[in-house]
Enzyme design. Structure first.
Site, mmCIF file in Angstrom:
data_model
loop_
_atom_site.group_PDB
_atom_site.id
_atom_site.type_symbol
_atom_site.label_atom_id
_atom_site.label_comp_id
_atom_site.label_asym_id
_atom_site.label_seq_id
_atom_site.Cartn_x
_atom_site.Cartn_y
_atom_site.Cartn_z
ATOM 1 N N ARG A 273 10.178 -5.641 -21.795
ATOM 2 C CA ARG A 273 9.646 -6.903 -22.335
ATOM 3 C C ARG A 273 10.336 -7.245 -23.653
ATOM 4 O O ARG A 273 11.373 -6.691 -23.974
ATOM 5 C CB ARG A 273 8.136 -6.782 -22.484
ATOM 6 C CG ARG A 273 7.464 -6.553 -21.128
ATOM 7 C CD ARG A 273 5.966 -6.530 -21.277
ATOM 8 N NE ARG A 273 5.302 -6.439 -19.982
ATOM 9 C CZ ARG A 273 4.000 -6.586 -19.811
ATOM 10 N NH1 ARG A 273 3.223 -6.837 -20.844
ATOM 11 N NH2 ARG A 273 3.452 -6.476 -18.620
ATOM 12 N N LYS B 154 5.033 -1.866 -17.278
ATOM 13 C CA LYS B 154 5.701 -2.549 -18.389
ATOM 14 C C LYS B 154 6.462 -1.553 -19.271
ATOM 15 O O LYS B 154 6.107 -0.355 -19.320
ATOM 16 C CB LYS B 154 4.683 -3.316 -19.218
ATOM 17 C CG LYS B 154 3.592 -2.478 -19.838
ATOM 18 C CD LYS B 154 2.586 -3.390 -20.509
ATOM 19 C CE LYS B 154 1.267 -2.690 -20.760
ATOM 20 N NZ LYS B 154 0.224 -3.605 -21.217
ATOM 21 N N LYS C 55 8.426 -1.235 -23.294
ATOM 22 C CA LYS C 55 8.506 -1.897 -24.602
ATOM 23 C C LYS C 55 9.453 -1.155 -25.542
ATOM 24 O O LYS C 55 9.459 0.079 -25.553
ATOM 25 C CB LYS C 55 7.108 -1.970 -25.228
ATOM 26 C CG LYS C 55 6.104 -2.733 -24.357
ATOM 27 C CD LYS C 55 4.727 -2.742 -24.972
ATOM 28 C CE LYS C 55 3.769 -3.577 -24.116
ATOM 29 N NZ LYS C 55 2.415 -3.618 -24.682
ATOM 30 N N CYS D 136 -10.845 -5.384 -25.360
ATOM 31 C CA CYS D 136 -10.983 -4.345 -24.328
ATOM 32 C C CYS D 136 -10.063 -3.192 -24.702
ATOM 33 O O CYS D 136 -9.250 -3.323 -25.619
ATOM 34 C CB CYS D 136 -10.666 -4.903 -22.932
ATOM 35 S SG CYS D 136 -8.925 -4.845 -22.476
ATOM 36 N N CYS E 64 -3.833 -4.408 -26.687
ATOM 37 C CA CYS E 64 -2.734 -5.339 -26.972
ATOM 38 C C CYS E 64 -2.470 -5.523 -28.475
ATOM 39 O O CYS E 64 -1.355 -5.844 -28.862
ATOM 40 C CB CYS E 64 -2.993 -6.684 -26.316
ATOM 41 S SG CYS E 64 -3.052 -6.568 -24.519
ATOM 42 N N CYS F 263 -6.206 -9.312 -30.635
ATOM 43 C CA CYS F 263 -5.689 -9.860 -29.379
ATOM 44 C C CYS F 263 -6.455 -11.150 -29.083
ATOM 45 O O CYS F 263 -7.475 -11.419 -29.708
ATOM 46 C CB CYS F 263 -5.891 -8.842 -28.268
ATOM 47 S SG CYS F 263 -7.612 -8.701 -27.765
HETATM 48 FE FE1 SF4 Z 1 -7.267 -8.124 -25.561
HETATM 49 FE FE2 SF4 Z 1 -7.721 -6.464 -23.547
HETATM 50 FE FE3 SF4 Z 1 -7.045 -8.944 -23.070
HETATM 51 FE FE4 SF4 Z 1 -5.239 -7.269 -24.112
HETATM 52 S S1 SF4 Z 1 -6.144 -7.124 -22.096
HETATM 53 S S2 SF4 Z 1 -5.644 -9.409 -24.723
HETATM 54 S S3 SF4 Z 1 -6.580 -5.985 -25.386
HETATM 55 S S4 SF4 Z 1 -8.911 -8.271 -24.104
#
Ligand code: SF4
Length: 573
Positions: A147, A217, A219, A483, A487, A438
């Site tokens: 990515r 993925k 990185k 979650c 991210c 995120c």
């Molecule tokens: Fe946020 Fe989880 Fe969605 Fe990533 S997957 S943007 S950590 S809620």
């Protein structure tokens, strides 16, 4: 070289295999009447830079007759920007496209890219084409490929070190780009030019990825030891520059970092990348390719929750992994240099660029560029870009740097910020500058609770608490996600908050802003409204017993979970 075993393959592996190099049925579905893509196309779309989402706020909306409206589908489109380096024209194109096809906002991502949200299926092709017309791409911004390559974005001029890192980000991005022509067939050609049927399909060679791309993925990030602003230890490959005589002579390679965790699956975990080797500058592409090929051939293709390269590195052990990389490389790897990350810079505020010009970092809270009330970030940034046509850089902390500024324009640029309700970095607390989230709700399909929409107010609470305790000058990094997928890299800062249930978070402590240590779980299922009060006794303890220049994260790490819990009156977990 030993041949890899052929294990069972997940459904997604079979889908990629039969997809005619990531085409699947996307072309047909782009022209049908449905407002959504099928599940298989959603998976393949990721490789083209898009996720189908639905607005969770609208799921319960009702029609006048009381029936449910159903899901409101739209797409997120992610643009790949190596090193976060864009022209004014490219930045303005994203601002135009968000108004034309999206929800009127642009998000600067934690990987130095752009995201548009809320693009309906019927506008997807036009929006992606618009991004390509600005000479950016969404190819490989998501999906099971390498990515966006991150690199320190500081635009110092007449400085071989920074130019070299940014050039390397481009070179790696180009070298590891998928070669499939499906992207161009689907998004760049006009309707008549689409090559969608079997008879017309001509596969091209994918010399690095092969037929089924990577298991998951991938990185890459590049930084300097004194400024780990791209969090190299969280990457599949982290490159730490080795400088001699003001030149980069090579990089320490670190492999197997990754943030995603599934709490219900005990075999998943966050990991920091481990030192692999020192690599001379002209060997970087070859070694990166060899690492990618090891993951391609030995990564787990049966269970996607075990498919990130961190599991391969840990399961094989770094020695065995190194041997495999050497086999693909066709030569030995050199031992990594003894070097440590020692600093972090968010590059905000005014800086001498080194050529008589200035650069100016503007903090964009959680990367969201929008106009709301008196805070008109989108209009303010547009005004600066249109007036001065500055090149810009996106930082890994979701903010923007304007480059090549004539010192005589400094006051006028600051006035534009004031006119649009924006603040300069020195008007913000360090905790706000070093926070990030995120997107989570309402658009992310995986989110279990809020992140971006609640973090600004939570930071205000933290600011008040820090001020009350006289700790307002402390740099405390706070990363929040909706979650456990991680991210916004929540497992490494001073304070990590990971959505566990609606309105409840797992609280991680003991990491640091340098990003070179994993945090530990301090408390779980903490209601949003209690996060600050749970931290309060620990801040007090920090104030009483910290050592000189010790950060909050270092203090928590030194004291350890049990001592902190005891101090706060929590039962040890
Ligand atoms: Fe946020 Fe989880 Fe969605 Fe990533 S997957 S943007 S950590 S809620």
């Amino acid at each position: 070289m030993t041949s890899p075993e052929v294990p069972k393959r997940s459904k997604l592996e079979l889908l990629k295999d039969g997809s005619r190099q990531l085409r699947g049925t996307i072309a047909e579905e782009l022209t049908n009447d449905s407002d959504e893509f099928t599940g298989d196309s959603c998976q393949l779309l990721k490789h083209h830079g898009s996720y189908q989402q639905d607005n969770r706020d609208l799921r319960k909306a009702k029609n006048p007759d009381g029936t449910r409206k159903g899901k409101a589908f739209s797409c997120m489109i992610r643009t790949r920007v190596p090193g976060g380096k864009v022209t004014a024209e490219q930045f303005l194109a994203e601002l135009d496209l968000c108004d034309q096809y999206g929800d009127g906002t642009v998000r600067l991502t934690t990987r130095q890219g752009f995201q548009l949200h809320g693009v309906i299926k019927g506008n997807l092709k036009a929006a992606i084409k618009g991004i390509n017309d600005s000479k950016l791409t969404t190819l490989a911004a998501c999906g099971d490929v390498n990515r966006n390559v991150m690199a320190c974005p500081a635009p110092y001029k007449n400085n071989a070190i920074f130019d070299s890192m940014q050039d390397m980000a481009y070179a790696l991005a180009e070298h590891l780009k998928p070669k499939t022509t499906s992207y161009f067939d689907l998004w760049i050609t006009d309707e008549a030019g689409n090559k969608t049927n079997e008879a017309e399909f001509q596969p091209v060679e994918e010399p690095i990825y092969g037929k089924v791309y990577l298991p998951r993925k991938f990185k890459i990030g590049i930084a300097l030891p004194e400024d780990n602003c791209v969090d190299i230890y969280t990457q599949d490959i982290g490159l730490l520059a080795i400088v001699e005589n003001e030149e980069i002579i090579g990089y320490n390679f670190y492999v197997g970092g990754g943030m995603g965790v599934t709490p219900s699956n005990k075999k998943t975990y966050a990991a920091l990348a481990k030192p692999l080797s020192f690599v001379e500058k002209d060997q970087v592409l070859a070694v990166a390719e060899a690492v990618v090929k090891v993951q391609r051939d030995f990564g787990n293709r049966e269970d996607r929750k075990q498919a990130r390269m961190k599991y391969l590195v840990n399961n094989l052990g770094i020695e065995k992994f190194r041997e495999k990389v050497s086999e693909f490389l066709g030569g030995p790897l050199i031992a990594p240099r003894d070097i440590e990350v020692t600093g972090i810079d968010d590059h905000m505020g005014w800086h001498d660029q080194g050529d008589g010009k200035l650069f100016f970092g503007v903090n964009i809270e959680n990367g969201r560029i929008k106009d709301e009330g008196d805070l008109r970030i989108k209009t303010g940034l547009r005004k600066i870009l249109e007036t001065y046509q500055f090149d810009a850089r996106i930082t890994a902390k979701q903010s923007v740097i304007f480059c090549d500024i004539d010192p005589a324009d400094r006051e006028a640029i600051e006035q534009i910020l004031v006119d649009h309700g924006m603040k300069k970095a020195d008007e913000l607390t360090l905790i706000r500058r070093f926070s990030m989230s995120c997107p989570a709700l309402p658009m992310c399909g995986l989110s279990v609770t809020e992140s971006e929409r609640v973090l600004p107010d939570l930071i205000t609470e933290f600011e008040e608490e820090l001020a009350r305790q006289g700790l307002q000058e402390e740099r405390i990094s706070v990363n929040m996600t909706g979650c456990p997928n991680g991210c916004a890299r929540p497992y490494i800062p001073d304070v990590g908050l990971v959505g566990k249930a609606v309105g409840k978070y797992t609280l991680f402590l003991g990491g640091n802003s340098l990003g070179n240590r994993l945090a530990f779980i301090y408390d779980d299922m903490v209601p949003l409204g209690e996060i600050t009060s749970r931290l309060s006794p620990l801040l007090e303890y920090y104030k009483e017993e910290r050592q000189t220049d010790e950060s909050f994260g270092d203090f928590c790490h030194r004291k350890g979970k049990e001592t902190l819990q005891e101090k706060a009156g929590l039962t040890a977990k």
